[in-house]
Write a protein that holds these residues in place. Structure first.
Motif, PDB file in Angstrom:
ATOM      1  N   LEU A 145      23.652  10.613  40.553  1.00 41.32           N
ATOM      2  CA  LEU A 145      23.084  11.530  41.555  1.00 41.32           C
ATOM      3  C   LEU A 145      24.189  12.308  42.266  1.00 41.32           C
ATOM      4  CD1 LEU A 145      20.255   9.277  43.108  1.00 41.32           C
ATOM      5  CD2 LEU A 145      20.041  11.007  41.322  1.00 41.32           C
ATOM      6  N   CYS A 152      22.837  19.622  46.148  1.00 39.09           N
ATOM      7  CA  CYS A 152      21.675  20.406  46.599  1.00 39.09           C
ATOM      8  C   CYS A 152      20.662  19.548  47.352  1.00 39.09           C
ATOM      9  CB  CYS A 152      20.964  21.036  45.403  1.00 39.09           C
ATOM     10  SG  CYS A 152      21.970  22.152  44.425  1.00 39.09           S
ATOM     11  N   HIS A 153      20.866  18.251  47.365  1.00 37.99           N
ATOM     12  CA  HIS A 153      19.867  17.359  47.979  1.00 37.99           C
ATOM     13  C   HIS A 153      20.531  16.371  48.938  1.00 37.99           C
ATOM     14  CE1 HIS A 153      16.569  18.763  45.424  1.00 37.99           C
ATOM     15  NE2 HIS A 153      17.337  18.616  44.363  1.00 37.99           N
ATOM     16  N   SER A 159      17.256  20.724  49.460  1.00 36.34           N
ATOM     17  CA  SER A 159      16.455  21.653  48.637  1.00 36.34           C
ATOM     18  C   SER A 159      15.087  21.049  48.339  1.00 36.34           C
ATOM     19  CB  SER A 159      17.164  21.943  47.311  1.00 36.34           C
ATOM     20  OG  SER A 159      18.432  22.474  47.537  1.00 36.34           O
ATOM     21  N   GLY A 160      14.057  21.842  48.520  1.00 35.27           N
ATOM     22  CA  GLY A 160      12.704  21.375  48.259  1.00 35.27           C
ATOM     23  C   GLY A 160      12.292  20.207  49.162  1.00 35.27           C
ATOM     24  N   LEU A 173      11.012   8.308  45.217  1.00 34.07           N
ATOM     25  CA  LEU A 173      10.855   9.226  44.069  1.00 34.07           C
ATOM     26  C   LEU A 173      10.827   8.480  42.741  1.00 34.07           C
ATOM     27  CD1 LEU A 173      13.309  12.009  45.242  1.00 34.07           C
ATOM     28  CD2 LEU A 173      10.830  12.246  45.020  1.00 34.07           C
ATOM     29  N   HIS A 178       8.241  10.886  40.322  1.00 30.52           N
ATOM     30  CA  HIS A 178       8.812  12.243  40.391  1.00 30.52           C
ATOM     31  C   HIS A 178      10.228  12.302  39.832  1.00 30.52           C
ATOM     32  CE1 HIS A 178       5.840  13.850  43.652  1.00 30.52           C
ATOM     33  NE2 HIS A 178       5.260  13.114  42.730  1.00 30.52           N
ATOM     34  N   LEU A 179      10.998  11.240  40.063  1.00 34.07           N
ATOM     35  CA  LEU A 179      12.381  11.256  39.571  1.00 34.07           C
ATOM     36  C   LEU A 179      12.394  11.382  38.047  1.00 34.07           C
ATOM     37  CD1 LEU A 179      15.411  10.991  40.170  1.00 34.07           C
ATOM     38  CD2 LEU A 179      15.160   8.502  40.058  1.00 34.07           C
ATOM     39  N   VAL A 182      11.155  14.958  36.907  1.00 34.12           N
ATOM     40  CA  VAL A 182      12.055  16.120  37.014  1.00 34.12           C
ATOM     41  C   VAL A 182      13.230  16.030  36.043  1.00 34.12           C
ATOM     42  CG1 VAL A 182      11.433  16.700  39.400  1.00 34.12           C
ATOM     43  CG2 VAL A 182      13.442  15.231  38.994  1.00 34.12           C
ATOM     44  N   ILE A 183      13.733  14.815  35.792  1.00 31.35           N
ATOM     45  CA  ILE A 183      14.898  14.740  34.888  1.00 31.35           C
ATOM     46  C   ILE A 183      14.502  14.857  33.417  1.00 31.35           C
ATOM     47  CG2 ILE A 183      16.377  13.471  36.509  1.00 31.35           C
ATOM     48  CD1 ILE A 183      15.907  10.955  34.800  1.00 31.35           C
ATOM     49  N   SER A 190       9.522  20.672  38.855  1.00 23.57           N
ATOM     50  CA  SER A 190      10.721  21.485  38.656  1.00 23.57           C
ATOM     51  C   SER A 190      11.683  20.720  37.762  1.00 23.57           C
ATOM     52  CB  SER A 190      11.390  21.762  39.991  1.00 23.57           C
ATOM     53  OG  SER A 190      10.475  22.357  40.873  1.00 23.57           O
ATOM     54  N   PRO A 193      18.650  18.626  36.746  1.00 24.69           N
ATOM     55  CA  PRO A 193      19.177  19.697  37.596  1.00 24.69           C
ATOM     56  C   PRO A 193      18.821  21.051  37.009  1.00 24.69           C
ATOM     57  CG  PRO A 193      20.954  18.505  36.459  1.00 24.69           C
ATOM     58  CD  PRO A 193      19.681  17.857  36.064  1.00 24.69           C
ATOM     59  N   LEU A 198      20.146  16.464  32.090  1.00 27.53           N
ATOM     60  CA  LEU A 198      21.199  15.450  32.124  1.00 27.53           C
ATOM     61  C   LEU A 198      21.488  14.983  30.708  1.00 27.53           C
ATOM     62  CD1 LEU A 198      19.950  13.064  34.992  1.00 27.53           C
ATOM     63  CD2 LEU A 198      21.807  14.747  35.141  1.00 27.53           C
TER      64      LEU A 198
HETATM   65  C1  HEC Z   1      21.760  23.658  42.176  1.00 27.91           C
HETATM   66  C2  HEC Z   1      20.916  22.918  43.105  1.00 27.91           C
HETATM   67  C3  HEC Z   1      20.150  21.718  42.616  1.00 27.91           C
HETATM   68  C4  HEC Z   1      20.607  20.631  41.913  1.00 27.91           C
HETATM   69  C5  HEC Z   1      22.005  20.393  41.372  1.00 27.91           C
HETATM   70  C6  HEC Z   1      19.493  19.712  41.798  1.00 27.91           C
HETATM   71  N1  HEC Z   1      18.387  20.239  42.426  1.00 27.91           N
HETATM   72 FE1  HEC Z   1      16.592  19.336  42.649  1.00 27.91          FE
HETATM   73  N2  HEC Z   1      15.845  20.978  43.578  1.00 27.91           N
HETATM   74  C7  HEC Z   1      16.582  22.125  43.857  1.00 27.91           C
HETATM   75  C8  HEC Z   1      15.712  23.096  44.498  1.00 27.91           C
HETATM   76  C9  HEC Z   1      16.118  24.479  44.962  1.00 27.91           C
HETATM   77  C10 HEC Z   1      14.442  22.481  44.603  1.00 27.91           C
HETATM   78  C11 HEC Z   1      13.181  23.042  45.246  1.00 27.91           C
HETATM   79  C12 HEC Z   1      12.613  24.166  44.499  1.00 27.91           C
HETATM   80  C13 HEC Z   1      12.028  23.687  43.230  1.00 27.91           C
HETATM   81  O1  HEC Z   1      11.210  22.762  43.251  1.00 27.91           O
HETATM   82  O2  HEC Z   1      12.411  24.240  42.186  1.00 27.91           O
HETATM   83  C14 HEC Z   1      14.572  21.152  44.001  1.00 27.91           C
HETATM   84  C15 HEC Z   1      13.520  20.252  43.908  1.00 27.91           C
HETATM   85  C16 HEC Z   1      13.668  18.945  43.487  1.00 27.91           C
HETATM   86  C17 HEC Z   1      12.623  17.955  43.481  1.00 27.91           C
HETATM   87  C18 HEC Z   1      11.180  18.189  43.878  1.00 27.91           C
HETATM   88  C19 HEC Z   1      10.578  18.938  42.711  1.00 27.91           C
HETATM   89  C20 HEC Z   1       9.156  18.683  42.390  1.00 27.91           C
HETATM   90  O3  HEC Z   1       8.659  19.384  41.470  1.00 27.91           O
HETATM   91  O4  HEC Z   1       8.530  17.790  42.993  1.00 27.91           O
HETATM   92  C21 HEC Z   1      13.159  16.798  43.024  1.00 27.91           C
HETATM   93  C22 HEC Z   1      12.458  15.454  42.856  1.00 27.91           C
HETATM   94  C23 HEC Z   1      14.536  17.066  42.685  1.00 27.91           C
HETATM   95  N3  HEC Z   1      14.802  18.377  42.982  1.00 27.91           N
HETATM   96  C24 HEC Z   1      15.403  16.151  42.128  1.00 27.91           C
HETATM   97  C25 HEC Z   1      16.672  16.462  41.645  1.00 27.91           C
HETATM   98  C26 HEC Z   1      17.476  15.554  40.871  1.00 27.91           C
HETATM   99  C27 HEC Z   1      17.089  14.134  40.498  1.00 27.91           C
HETATM  100  C28 HEC Z   1      18.631  16.222  40.591  1.00 27.91           C
HETATM  101  C29 HEC Z   1      19.778  15.733  39.773  1.00 27.91           C
HETATM  102  C30 HEC Z   1      19.501  15.150  38.486  1.00 27.91           C
HETATM  103  C31 HEC Z   1      18.546  17.540  41.183  1.00 27.91           C
HETATM  104  N4  HEC Z   1      17.325  17.653  41.804  1.00 27.91           N
HETATM  105  C32 HEC Z   1      19.543  18.505  41.140  1.00 27.91           C
HETATM  106  C33 HEC Z   1      17.906  22.339  43.616  1.00 27.91           C
HETATM  107  C34 HEC Z   1      18.741  21.466  42.922  1.00 27.91           C
END
Ligand code: HEC
Length: 217
Positions: A145, A152-153, A159-160, A173, A178-179, A182-183, A190, A193, A198
């Motif tokens: 992570l 971003c988190h 973020s988000g 998560l 959700h974890l 998203v991965i 979404s 990353p 990954l």
């Molecule tokens: C470059 C920035 C960036 C990185 C790096 C990133 N995220 Fe995100 N993430 C965002 C943004 C911006 C949002 C909110 C907008 C969206 O949902 O697209 C978000 C939303 C999320 C959500 C909510 C999305 C949903 O659909 O419920 C989760 C869970 C999440 N990120 C997990 C992760 C994880 C786990 C990683 C690493 C493996 C990660 N993010 C890496 C920018 C990032």
């Protein structure tokens, strides 16, 4: 008699189809299971209730090479169950509607990969050193992570609305799915990353930790 002719036509068209499709024969050397084939399965086949390591719909776990191989006849895509269902337009169609079918490029990639013997070791060196047995939150998961997500988190840039710098938030998560979603780029979530998936070792380490109940170890 008619049947025999029809049969011959069928055989010839199958042979014709397979022989012209790879002319000259495709040697598959540049297909990497881990980076090109596995992500297709993770994204399209392993969501909740489907072919993941917990639900194993129809007894199938399509999150690993071994699991996928069970439905494949090496070198023979047209005799492989997986190829059959991803190209089926009837009752056996996978993924089942209303999920979108695989793209032509994805289907061709899978065809070529099976045709070349469904190798697991081409250009996939890092996977051989992947340890998924000693996964902990504090070292393994937190490490992934920090490297790929917390920029971003975190508490100041959430973020988000998602924070991944403390155990309780990550645990929530993990438990609500959700974890994993998203991965592995599941539809409706979404893709994280945002820069790309990954590596498969990290995905399996996180999977293993989630399957243990996402402990604070
Ligand atoms: C470059 C920035 C960036 C990185 C790096 C990133 N995220 Fe995100 N993430 C965002 C943004 C911006 C949002 C909110 C907008 C969206 O949902 O697209 C978000 C939303 C999320 C959500 C909510 C999305 C949903 O659909 O419920 C989760 C869970 C999440 N990120 C997990 C992760 C994880 C786990 C990683 C690493 C493996 C990660 N993010 C890496 C920018 C990032």
């Amino acid at each position: 008699m008619k049947k025999q002719i029809l049969y011959n036509v069928l055989i010839f068209s199958v042979i014709g189809f397979t022989s012209c499709k790879h002319d000259p024969p495709y040697n598959g050397e540049d297909i990497c299971f881990e980076s090109q084939i596995l992500p297709i399965f993770l994204t399209n086949c392993t969501s909740s209730g489907c072919h993941n390591s917990i639900d194993q719909a129809e007894g199938l776990n399509l999150t690993t090479y071994t699991g996928i191989l069970k439905e494949i006849k090496k070198y023979k895509p047209l005799e492989s169950k997986i190829y059959e269902v991803i190209t089926d337009h009837g009752d056996d169609m996978m993924p089942p509607p209303p999920r979108p079918p695989l793209t032509d490029e994805q289907i061709e990639l899978i065809y070529n990969w099976i045709w070349s013997g469904a190798p697991n070791d081409v250009g996939c060196g890092q996977v051989l050193n992947c340890d998924t047995s000693n996964v902990t939150y504090s070292i393994t998961v937190r490490g992934i992570l920090i490297q790929h997500c917390t920029g971003c988190h975190n508490a100041s840039i959430a973020s988000g609305g998602v924070i991944l710098t403390n155990y309780n938030d990550v645990k929530t998560l993990a438990d609500n799915g959700h974890l994993w979603a998203v991965i592995t780029h599941q539809g409706g979530y979404s893709a994280m990353p945002p820069s790309g998936m990954l590596d498969s070792c990290s995905i399996h380490q996180i999977e293993n930790w989630i399957n243990q109940g996402a402990p604070n170890n």
